[in-house]
Design a protein around this motif. Structure first.
Motif, PDB file in Angstrom:
ATOM      1  N   SER A 485      -0.587  70.346  13.666  1.00  0.00           N
ATOM      2  CA  SER A 485      -0.280  70.479  15.080  1.00  0.00           C
ATOM      3  C   SER A 485       0.311  69.175  15.589  1.00  0.00           C
ATOM      4  O   SER A 485      -0.080  68.087  15.153  1.00  0.00           O
ATOM      5  CB  SER A 485      -1.558  70.811  15.855  1.00  0.00           C
ATOM      6  N   THR A 486       1.231  69.273  16.525  1.00  0.00           N
ATOM      7  CA  THR A 486       1.799  68.058  17.119  1.00  0.00           C
ATOM      8  C   THR A 486       0.779  67.338  18.004  1.00  0.00           C
ATOM      9  O   THR A 486       1.022  66.208  18.432  1.00  0.00           O
ATOM     10  CB  THR A 486       3.040  68.394  17.948  1.00  0.00           C
ATOM     11  N   LYS A 487      -0.365  67.962  18.258  1.00  0.00           N
ATOM     12  CA  LYS A 487      -1.434  67.300  19.010  1.00  0.00           C
ATOM     13  C   LYS A 487      -2.199  66.288  18.160  1.00  0.00           C
ATOM     14  O   LYS A 487      -2.979  65.496  18.685  1.00  0.00           O
ATOM     15  CB  LYS A 487      -2.413  68.342  19.561  1.00  0.00           C
ATOM     16  N   VAL A 488      -1.990  66.353  16.843  1.00  0.00           N
ATOM     17  CA  VAL A 488      -2.677  65.439  15.940  1.00  0.00           C
ATOM     18  C   VAL A 488      -1.836  64.180  15.756  1.00  0.00           C
ATOM     19  O   VAL A 488      -0.651  64.258  15.450  1.00  0.00           O
ATOM     20  CB  VAL A 488      -2.922  66.093  14.568  1.00  0.00           C
ATOM     21  N   LYS A 489      -2.458  63.031  15.925  1.00  0.00           N
ATOM     22  CA  LYS A 489      -1.782  61.755  15.747  1.00  0.00           C
ATOM     23  C   LYS A 489      -2.529  60.925  14.704  1.00  0.00           C
ATOM     24  O   LYS A 489      -3.748  61.056  14.551  1.00  0.00           O
ATOM     25  CB  LYS A 489      -1.738  60.973  17.073  1.00  0.00           C
ATOM     26  N   GLY A 490      -1.782  60.066  14.013  1.00  0.00           N
ATOM     27  CA  GLY A 490      -2.392  59.119  13.101  1.00  0.00           C
ATOM     28  C   GLY A 490      -2.953  59.691  11.822  1.00  0.00           C
ATOM     29  O   GLY A 490      -3.676  59.002  11.093  1.00  0.00           O
ATOM     30  N   LEU A 491      -2.647  60.948  11.519  1.00  0.00           N
ATOM     31  CA  LEU A 491      -3.141  61.574  10.289  1.00  0.00           C
ATOM     32  C   LEU A 491      -2.246  61.129   9.128  1.00  0.00           C
ATOM     33  O   LEU A 491      -1.020  61.142   9.238  1.00  0.00           O
ATOM     34  CB  LEU A 491      -3.105  63.090  10.439  1.00  0.00           C
ATOM     35  N   ILE A 492      -2.845  60.728   8.021  1.00  0.00           N
ATOM     36  CA  ILE A 492      -2.083  60.241   6.870  1.00  0.00           C
ATOM     37  C   ILE A 492      -2.075  61.309   5.779  1.00  0.00           C
ATOM     38  O   ILE A 492      -3.129  61.792   5.360  1.00  0.00           O
ATOM     39  CB  ILE A 492      -2.681  58.937   6.315  1.00  0.00           C
ATOM     40  N   HIS A 493      -0.883  61.672   5.328  1.00  0.00           N
ATOM     41  CA  HIS A 493      -0.701  62.589   4.206  1.00  0.00           C
ATOM     42  C   HIS A 493      -0.316  61.722   3.002  1.00  0.00           C
ATOM     43  O   HIS A 493       0.795  61.214   2.935  1.00  0.00           O
ATOM     44  CB  HIS A 493       0.375  63.624   4.514  1.00  0.00           C
ATOM     45  N   HIS A 494      -1.233  61.553   2.075  1.00  0.00           N
ATOM     46  CA  HIS A 494      -1.107  60.563   1.002  1.00  0.00           C
ATOM     47  C   HIS A 494      -0.585  61.207  -0.276  1.00  0.00           C
ATOM     48  O   HIS A 494      -0.933  62.355  -0.572  1.00  0.00           O
ATOM     49  CB  HIS A 494      -2.487  59.936   0.765  1.00  0.00           C
ATOM     50  N   PRO A 495       0.225  60.490  -1.081  1.00  0.00           N
ATOM     51  CA  PRO A 495       0.686  61.052  -2.356  1.00  0.00           C
ATOM     52  C   PRO A 495      -0.431  61.408  -3.321  1.00  0.00           C
ATOM     53  O   PRO A 495      -0.204  62.167  -4.266  1.00  0.00           O
ATOM     54  CB  PRO A 495       1.560  59.922  -2.935  1.00  0.00           C
ATOM     55  N   ARG A 496      -1.623  60.878  -3.104  1.00  0.00           N
ATOM     56  CA  ARG A 496      -2.752  61.276  -3.944  1.00  0.00           C
ATOM     57  C   ARG A 496      -3.226  62.694  -3.624  1.00  0.00           C
ATOM     58  O   ARG A 496      -4.214  63.160  -4.182  1.00  0.00           O
ATOM     59  CB  ARG A 496      -3.912  60.303  -3.727  1.00  0.00           C
ATOM     60  N   GLU A 497      -2.536  63.364  -2.722  1.00  0.00           N
ATOM     61  CA  GLU A 497      -2.867  64.718  -2.279  1.00  0.00           C
ATOM     62  C   GLU A 497      -4.110  64.737  -1.403  1.00  0.00           C
ATOM     63  O   GLU A 497      -4.952  65.618  -1.511  1.00  0.00           O
ATOM     64  CB  GLU A 497      -3.031  65.683  -3.465  1.00  0.00           C
ATOM     65  N   TYR A 498      -4.187  63.758  -0.524  1.00  0.00           N
ATOM     66  CA  TYR A 498      -5.246  63.712   0.465  1.00  0.00           C
ATOM     67  C   TYR A 498      -4.631  63.783   1.853  1.00  0.00           C
ATOM     68  O   TYR A 498      -3.546  63.245   2.085  1.00  0.00           O
ATOM     69  CB  TYR A 498      -6.034  62.392   0.402  1.00  0.00           C
TER      70      TYR A 498
END
Length: 508
Positions: A485-498
């Protein structure tokens, strides 16, 4: 400059684009993923979904940053002796576990010695001979030989540090169900097959989380995860089907997040069971499957055809010529091996764990049928599937199985040793029971050779032998297609699949 910087910058941009705004405290973030953790005990975990939850709760001594570089976490600094046989770790001061127990050298010793009995013990042993407490915040690791990937392995989430008090209170053979770590979130609740909930650690030693809580919701169906996101019941999801990505991206209030991964997808054979003991049969199946079509049509280009057992971002990767799609050659090899048309076998596969895994299994089934092999597809719930594939060689009843391996240390040792060395046969990670003394010797040399150039040459030879030996049906490596959602900020999508919620917040 690191060869991984471009990937890392992408992750930082994905995770930090909203940080210029003032974070809003509070709220509960819900992330939907495909499979329930098989365990939350560092000695029992074997998968990325478990590690993603665990890394919010318990921390490692070192870490892999979003730039894919090794960095300190619970260790502030370290140094090796001149001969490479002693690693001294200087620990972070002022850290406490969620139960109030101090983090110190004794806690590290207790955890590392317990890890000798872990499924992934190969990460540290047998190279570590002794874990010595020098003083309250100094630990010394004595090695029998130089161990090239040691720092990378100490960043692995399965070497996460939990409270020594919790360990001391475990009964013999008891598994940790509610880990007590030092991380930014504390374990709250786990309803098997439904969700894991964690809550903010107000006494965290670092920057405190903005969120009150994070819920990791187990939703195996791709379509259901999408519906939950579109209806606002979850805030982020993993593994959007590629063909749905344009529609999601065009939906107001939603955004697609594309990030590389370090995961290779393969189909393992029971290499100690006929007819998979015959290299001609194994090679035939590699020729029988059109991997380019799978990547293009099922994955929508979100990945690449495997040209090695590890993918290109990994240190030690050595490119091979992919097995071309050649069903006629496959039939010829099967005829030479005496495999009759209509030969029946089993192909086990997960559902909801990897991108389009069930659809890929169906495609492989069709390709095999075209060369005269009738593969029965069998699927299981994720934890049961892993348990099924951990049976020792004399109890293993499968013919073939689909799995993936995320090389999260970014080192070929982790991508090859546990999967192909004879000592790692199930119940460890070599579930295909592959065994080759030449490969064993090369992988052992690669672990204890300090010089990077020499290590690359060793792994190049090991990969060449593995490729010709066709111990797997080599498929592809994945990219990640997530959504939020565009309401979510600061979320990290990591290459480790996290998906990492350490500094995330909800707007509005």
């Amino acid at each position: 400059m690191s060869r991984y910087v471009s990937v890392g910058i992408l992750c930082v941009l994905v995770g930090l684009w909203g940080w210029a705004q003032v974070p809003k405290p509070g709220g509960e973030l819900v992330i939907a993923f495909g499979t329930d953790p098989e365990s939350l005990d560092p000695n029992k975990m074997t998968s990325a979904p478990a590690a993603m939850v665990f890394t919010h709760i318990a921390e490692t001594l070192l870490t892999i940053t979003e730039e894919l570089e090794i960095a300190p976490l619970l260790v502030e600094s370290w140094e090796f002796s001149e001969d490479g046989l002693v690693l001294t770790l200087h620990l972070r001061k002022g850290v406490v576990f969620h139960d109030g127990t101090p983090f110190n050298a004794e806690a590290v010793k207790v955890n590392l010695e317990r890890f000798r009995r872990a499924i992934f013990a190969f990460l540290l042993y047998p190279r570590i001979q002794k874990v010595e407490v020098v003083d309250e915040y100094t630990v010394r690791l004595a090695l029998d030989r130089p161990f090239a990937p040691l720092l990378a392995h100490l960043s692995h989430d399965f070497v996460g540090i939990v409270s020594p008090k919790q360990i001391a209170e475990l009964a013999e053979g008891q598994e940790i169900m509610a880990p007590v770590g030092t991380g930014p979130f504390k374990f709250d609740k786990w309803v098997r097959g439904e969700y894991v909930r964690i809550v903010r650690n107000d006494h965290y030693w670092g920057a405190k989380p903005h969120l009150d809580a994070v819920v990791f919701k187990v939703v195996p169906s791709d379509a259901t995860r999408l519906v939950l996101l579109e209806t606002g019941q979850v805030h982020a999801i993993m593994r959007v089907p590629p063909l749905d990505a344009p529609r999601v991206a065009a939906t107001p209030g939603l955004e697609i997040v594309k990030v590389p991964s370090v995961r290779t997808i393969y189909i393992g054979f029971h290499n100690q069971r006929a007819p998979w003991t015959d290299v001609r049969v194994r090679q035939a199946l590699n020729y029988a499957v059109d991997k380019e079509a799978i990547v293009a049509e099922i994955l929508g280009g979100a990945g690449g055809v495997s040209d090695a057992p590890i993918m290109p971002l990994i240190f030690g990767y050595a490119q091979q010529n992919p097995y071309p799609y050649d069903p006629e050659r496959a039939r010829m090899l099967l005829d030479q091996a005496g495999i009759p048309r209509g030969f029946k076998c089993t192909l086990y596969h997960p559902t909801g764990r990897y991108m389009m895994d069930a659809a890929i299994a169906e495609a492989v089934q069709a390709y095999l049928r075209d060369v005269g092999i009738e593969a029965e597809l069998i699927t299981m719930e994720w934890a049961a599937y892993l348990a099924f594939l951990r049976k020792p060689v004399e109890e293993a009843t499968f013919d073939m199985f689909m799995l993936g391996w995320g090389c999260v240390t970014l080192d070929a040792d982790y991508g090859l040793f546990p999967l192909f060395h004879t000592s790692e046969w199930a119940p460890r990670s070599n579930r295909s029971f592959y065994s080759n003394p030449v490969v064993d010797a090369l992988l052992e040399r690669g672990r204890v050779t300090p010089d990077p150039k020499s290590r690359k040459a060793i792994y190049a030879e090991a990969i060449r032998v593995l490729w010709e030996d066709a111990g797997w049906l080599f498929l592809h490596y994945e990219a990640q297609i997530n959504a939020q959602s565009t309401k979510v900020k600061g979320l990290i999508h990591h290459p480790r699949e996290y998906i990492l919620a350490y500094r995330a917040w909800l707007e509005g």
